[in-house]
Motif scaffolding. Structure first.
Motif, PDB file in Angstrom:
ATOM      1  N   SER A 329     -23.189  53.047  50.932  1.00  0.00           N
ATOM      2  CA  SER A 329     -24.083  52.225  51.753  1.00  0.00           C
ATOM      3  C   SER A 329     -23.868  50.737  51.594  1.00  0.00           C
ATOM      4  O   SER A 329     -24.610  49.943  52.164  1.00  0.00           O
ATOM      5  N   SER A 330     -22.851  50.350  50.836  1.00  0.00           N
ATOM      6  CA  SER A 330     -22.625  48.919  50.595  1.00  0.00           C
ATOM      7  C   SER A 330     -21.940  48.265  51.786  1.00  0.00           C
ATOM      8  O   SER A 330     -20.932  48.780  52.290  1.00  0.00           O
ATOM      9  N   PRO A 331     -22.451  47.105  52.249  1.00  0.00           N
ATOM     10  CA  PRO A 331     -21.795  46.392  53.357  1.00  0.00           C
ATOM     11  C   PRO A 331     -20.780  45.367  52.896  1.00  0.00           C
ATOM     12  O   PRO A 331     -20.232  44.629  53.712  1.00  0.00           O
ATOM     13  N   PHE A 332     -20.500  45.311  51.597  1.00  0.00           N
ATOM     14  CA  PHE A 332     -19.646  44.270  51.037  1.00  0.00           C
ATOM     15  C   PHE A 332     -18.268  44.835  50.693  1.00  0.00           C
ATOM     16  O   PHE A 332     -18.141  46.010  50.323  1.00  0.00           O
ATOM     17  N   ALA A 333     -17.272  43.978  50.827  1.00  0.00           N
ATOM     18  CA  ALA A 333     -15.909  44.316  50.397  1.00  0.00           C
ATOM     19  C   ALA A 333     -15.703  43.717  49.006  1.00  0.00           C
ATOM     20  O   ALA A 333     -15.248  42.574  48.843  1.00  0.00           O
ATOM     21  N   ILE A 334     -16.064  44.475  47.998  1.00  0.00           N
ATOM     22  CA  ILE A 334     -16.043  43.990  46.620  1.00  0.00           C
ATOM     23  C   ILE A 334     -14.641  44.146  46.053  1.00  0.00           C
ATOM     24  O   ILE A 334     -14.034  45.220  46.143  1.00  0.00           O
ATOM     25  N   SER A 335     -14.121  43.087  45.476  1.00  0.00           N
ATOM     26  CA  SER A 335     -12.778  43.109  44.898  1.00  0.00           C
ATOM     27  C   SER A 335     -12.798  43.793  43.538  1.00  0.00           C
ATOM     28  O   SER A 335     -13.832  43.847  42.856  1.00  0.00           O
ATOM     29  N   ASN A 336     -11.639  44.306  43.142  1.00  0.00           N
ATOM     30  CA  ASN A 336     -11.420  44.961  41.843  1.00  0.00           C
ATOM     31  C   ASN A 336     -12.282  46.206  41.666  1.00  0.00           C
ATOM     32  O   ASN A 336     -12.562  46.615  40.532  1.00  0.00           O
ATOM     33  N   LEU A 337     -12.712  46.795  42.775  1.00  0.00           N
ATOM     34  CA  LEU A 337     -13.540  47.997  42.675  1.00  0.00           C
ATOM     35  C   LEU A 337     -12.687  49.243  42.475  1.00  0.00           C
ATOM     36  O   LEU A 337     -13.079  50.167  41.754  1.00  0.00           O
ATOM     37  N   GLU A 338     -11.516  49.275  43.067  1.00  0.00           N
ATOM     38  CA  GLU A 338     -10.612  50.408  42.901  1.00  0.00           C
ATOM     39  C   GLU A 338      -9.901  50.333  41.543  1.00  0.00           C
ATOM     40  O   GLU A 338      -9.659  49.240  41.024  1.00  0.00           O
ATOM     41  N   PRO A 339      -9.547  51.467  40.977  1.00  0.00           N
ATOM     42  CA  PRO A 339      -8.838  51.453  39.682  1.00  0.00           C
ATOM     43  C   PRO A 339      -7.496  50.735  39.785  1.00  0.00           C
ATOM     44  O   PRO A 339      -6.786  50.842  40.786  1.00  0.00           O
ATOM     45  N   PHE A 340      -7.162  50.010  38.729  1.00  0.00           N
ATOM     46  CA  PHE A 340      -5.900  49.285  38.693  1.00  0.00           C
ATOM     47  C   PHE A 340      -4.755  50.236  38.324  1.00  0.00           C
ATOM     48  O   PHE A 340      -4.944  51.215  37.598  1.00  0.00           O
ATOM     49  N   THR A 341      -3.579  49.894  38.808  1.00  0.00           N
ATOM     50  CA  THR A 341      -2.378  50.615  38.400  1.00  0.00           C
ATOM     51  C   THR A 341      -1.827  50.008  37.120  1.00  0.00           C
ATOM     52  O   THR A 341      -2.068  48.824  36.821  1.00  0.00           O
ATOM     53  N   TRP A 342      -1.068  50.794  36.390  1.00  0.00           N
ATOM     54  CA  TRP A 342      -0.470  50.274  35.159  1.00  0.00           C
ATOM     55  C   TRP A 342       0.563  49.189  35.454  1.00  0.00           C
ATOM     56  O   TRP A 342       0.759  48.271  34.648  1.00  0.00           O
ATOM     57  N   GLN A 343       1.213  49.283  36.600  1.00  0.00           N
ATOM     58  CA  GLN A 343       2.173  48.245  36.963  1.00  0.00           C
ATOM     59  C   GLN A 343       1.467  46.900  37.162  1.00  0.00           C
ATOM     60  O   GLN A 343       1.969  45.857  36.727  1.00  0.00           O
ATOM     61  N   TRP A 344       0.302  46.940  37.815  1.00  0.00           N
ATOM     62  CA  TRP A 344      -0.444  45.696  38.037  1.00  0.00           C
ATOM     63  C   TRP A 344      -0.939  45.129  36.714  1.00  0.00           C
ATOM     64  O   TRP A 344      -0.826  43.918  36.465  1.00  0.00           O
ATOM     65  N   LEU A 345      -1.489  45.972  35.862  1.00  0.00           N
ATOM     66  CA  LEU A 345      -1.986  45.497  34.572  1.00  0.00           C
ATOM     67  C   LEU A 345      -0.864  44.916  33.721  1.00  0.00           C
ATOM     68  O   LEU A 345      -1.029  43.888  33.060  1.00  0.00           O
ATOM     69  N   SER A 346       0.291  45.567  33.736  1.00  0.00           N
ATOM     70  CA  SER A 346       1.419  45.070  32.961  1.00  0.00           C
ATOM     71  C   SER A 346       1.905  43.729  33.496  1.00  0.00           C
ATOM     72  O   SER A 346       2.259  42.833  32.712  1.00  0.00           O
ATOM     73  N   THR A 347       1.882  43.562  34.809  1.00  0.00           N
ATOM     74  CA  THR A 347       2.323  42.298  35.400  1.00  0.00           C
ATOM     75  C   THR A 347       1.378  41.157  35.041  1.00  0.00           C
ATOM     76  O   THR A 347       1.809  40.079  34.618  1.00  0.00           O
ATOM     77  N   ILE A 348       0.083  41.388  35.206  1.00  0.00           N
ATOM     78  CA  ILE A 348      -0.901  40.355  34.896  1.00  0.00           C
ATOM     79  C   ILE A 348      -0.889  40.018  33.408  1.00  0.00           C
ATOM     80  O   ILE A 348      -0.980  38.851  33.008  1.00  0.00           O
ATOM     81  N   ASN A 349      -0.754  41.037  32.582  1.00  0.00           N
ATOM     82  CA  ASN A 349      -0.730  40.800  31.142  1.00  0.00           C
ATOM     83  C   ASN A 349       0.510  40.028  30.727  1.00  0.00           C
ATOM     84  O   ASN A 349       0.455  39.162  29.841  1.00  0.00           O
ATOM     85  N   ARG A 350       1.646  40.316  31.381  1.00  0.00           N
ATOM     86  CA  ARG A 350       2.884  39.590  31.066  1.00  0.00           C
ATOM     87  C   ARG A 350       2.765  38.124  31.467  1.00  0.00           C
ATOM     88  O   ARG A 350       3.191  37.222  30.727  1.00  0.00           O
ATOM     89  N   VAL A 351       2.184  37.875  32.634  1.00  0.00           N
ATOM     90  CA  VAL A 351       2.032  36.491  33.111  1.00  0.00           C
ATOM     91  C   VAL A 351       1.172  35.679  32.149  1.00  0.00           C
ATOM     92  O   VAL A 351       1.513  34.550  31.766  1.00  0.00           O
ATOM     93  N   ASN A 352       0.045  36.228  31.735  1.00  0.00           N
ATOM     94  CA  ASN A 352      -0.865  35.486  30.860  1.00  0.00           C
ATOM     95  C   ASN A 352      -0.385  35.435  29.416  1.00  0.00           C
ATOM     96  O   ASN A 352      -0.733  34.496  28.694  1.00  0.00           O
ATOM     97  N   SER A 353       0.400  36.408  28.997  1.00  0.00           N
ATOM     98  CA  SER A 353       0.966  36.336  27.647  1.00  0.00           C
ATOM     99  C   SER A 353       1.988  35.215  27.538  1.00  0.00           C
ATOM    100  O   SER A 353       2.114  34.574  26.487  1.00  0.00           O
ATOM    101  N   GLN A 354       2.725  34.959  28.627  1.00  0.00           N
ATOM    102  CA  GLN A 354       3.719  33.887  28.599  1.00  0.00           C
ATOM    103  C   GLN A 354       3.070  32.522  28.471  1.00  0.00           C
ATOM    104  O   GLN A 354       3.694  31.582  27.973  1.00  0.00           O
ATOM    105  N   VAL A 355       1.836  32.365  28.925  1.00  0.00           N
ATOM    106  CA  VAL A 355       1.130  31.083  28.826  1.00  0.00           C
ATOM    107  C   VAL A 355       0.099  31.114  27.699  1.00  0.00           C
ATOM    108  O   VAL A 355      -0.826  30.301  27.672  1.00  0.00           O
ATOM    109  N   GLN A 356       0.247  32.072  26.785  1.00  0.00           N
ATOM    110  CA  GLN A 356      -0.563  32.164  25.571  1.00  0.00           C
ATOM    111  C   GLN A 356      -2.049  32.308  25.885  1.00  0.00           C
ATOM    112  O   GLN A 356      -2.901  31.598  25.326  1.00  0.00           O
TER     113      GLN A 356
END
Length: 403
Positions: A329-356
């Motif tokens: 019943s929600s009328p909103f398009a809420i971001s990050n509601l669907e489960p993340f893939t491991w590829q996405w998590l690994s990419t984001i984690n790699r990006v932020n690990s490089q910048v400490q």
């Protein structure tokens, strides 16, 4: 065993490591919030309160003012004094013509001052170097072509010549110097310089304003009571009830905004409520919360502020429904509601690990709509129903984590 005497640091060691700039930043950004406190000067009041162990202080409220803009979902601060107050006391907002601090007017004034004094700016220095580099490549290519043509002519005649006998000098980056023609092309013309100098005599109008996110604006209005938000059409101060409804209505689709109902407008899964719960939680713990789109995350957490240190944590806001049936019943398009893939998590984690930066997944639990009354949804009383859980995600590097 005799103790080894330790040498004391020199007096100017702090100055060499940026101590002067650090002390200046500590003075300018000394207040973590817009509201400050000053001790009272009434001796009788000080003596009377000291008996009960109370430190007398007077609350100094800046009373800033902004205008709500539903199109950009932000609050505009057009008064330069209020903009600097909110930025220097807690790093709230962002200049619409700047990366963070509203500094467009200062930058333009500096450019005009350097132009009037016949000094070229950093942009002009870059253009000059590019023109000289381009001319160097052309001269070198012409010299190589001339040497090759002469060598081919000598080979056709059956003789071999050395590089010194060709009479063609191939320029190198260390010996090549720009000609007068190159300097004239790279340097600005005198007419345009005079035109800019004449324009610098005119007063410079400040074209920049500060933009506060809805979470920042509501925090300053409701939690600190130091910001007055005006209606975009009437320019009259809005009440807390009007702000509460307007900020949530801004996330509705245009069709629902035309006729907002209680079922669509006031819901616990409104993106404004989710983001504000996140912002208020970490801001109340002393962190400076800023946008993290630069590093592909939702927010960044600074220990004191972007002037002092880089962000320590990169936050991903993940909303979780307490009742999964509320999603239908929600009328909103809420971001990050669907489960993340491991590829996405690994990419984001790699990006932020490089910048400490440490990647943190912050789960905001949305209370079930069935156990919330209309009265709770009509006021900030519903915030007590939300919960936040954090999970730190780090890369496993075997070479570094053997111990």
């Amino acid at each position: 065993m005799a103790a080894v005497p330790q040498s004391k640091p020199s007096a100017d060691s702090s100055q060499k490591k940026g101590g002067r700039k650090r002390n200046e930043n500590n003075r300018i950004y000394a207040n973590p919030l817009p509201i400050t406190f000053s001790r009272t000067e009434n001796r009788f009041t000080v003596t009377a309160l000291s008996i009960f162990g109370v430190s007398p202080a007077q609350v100094l409220n800046p009373r800033c003012e902004g205008t709500f803009d539903p199109t950009t979902r932000s609050v505009w601060i057009t008064n330069p004094k209020d903009s600097m107050t909110l930025w220097r006391r807690g790093f709230f907002g962002k200049g619409n013509l700047s990366r963070s601090e509203p500094s467009w007017l200062a930058r333009q004034s500096h450019i005009r001052a350097t132009t009037a004094g016949r000094h070229i700016t950093s942009e002009e220095v870059t253009a000059k170097r590019r023109a000289e580099r381009k001319q160097f490549k052309l001269d070198r290519a012409q010299a190589i072509a001339a040497a090759a043509a002469e060598a081919e002519a000598a080979f056709a005649e059956g003789r071999i010549i050395s590089a010194d006998e060709t009479g063609v000098l191939i320029p190198s980056a260390a010996t090549w110097k720009p000609s007068d023609l190159t300097r004239s092309i790279a340097s600005p013309a005198s007419e345009s310089l005079q035109e800019v100098t004449d324009l610098s005599l005119e007063p410079l109008e400040d074209m920049e304003h500060m933009q506060l996110t809805l979470a920042e604006a509501f925090f300053l209005t409701w939690a600190l009571d130091c910001l007055t938000i005006c209606h975009p059409e009437t320019l009259e101060p809005m009440t807390l009830r009007e702000i509460w409804v307007a900020f949530q209505t801004a996330y509705l689709s245009p069709l629902l905004q035309a006729s907002p109902s209680q079922a669509h407008g006031l819901r616990p899964d409104n993106p404004f409520l989710i983001n504000y719960v996140f912002f208020h939680h970490y801001r109340s713990l002393g962190w400076v919360v800023k946008n993290g789109v630069k590093f592909s995350v939702d927010y960044l957490l600074y220990k004191r502020g972007p002037v002092f240190h880089h962000a320590e944590f990169a936050m991903v806001l993940i909303p979780v429904y307490e009742d999964p049936d509320d999603v239908k019943s929600s009328p909103f398009a809420i971001s990050n509601l669907e489960p993340f893939t491991w590829q996405w998590l690994s990419t984001i984690n790699r990006v932020n690990s490089q910048v400490q930066k440490t990647l943190v997944l912050s789960y905001v639990t949305i209370p079930a709509l069935s156990r919330l009354s209309v009265g709770e949804l009509s006021s900030p009383a519903c915030f007590k129903r939300y919960t936040i859980r954090e999970i730190i995600l780090r890369r496993f590097v075997p070479a570094r984590m053997r111990d």
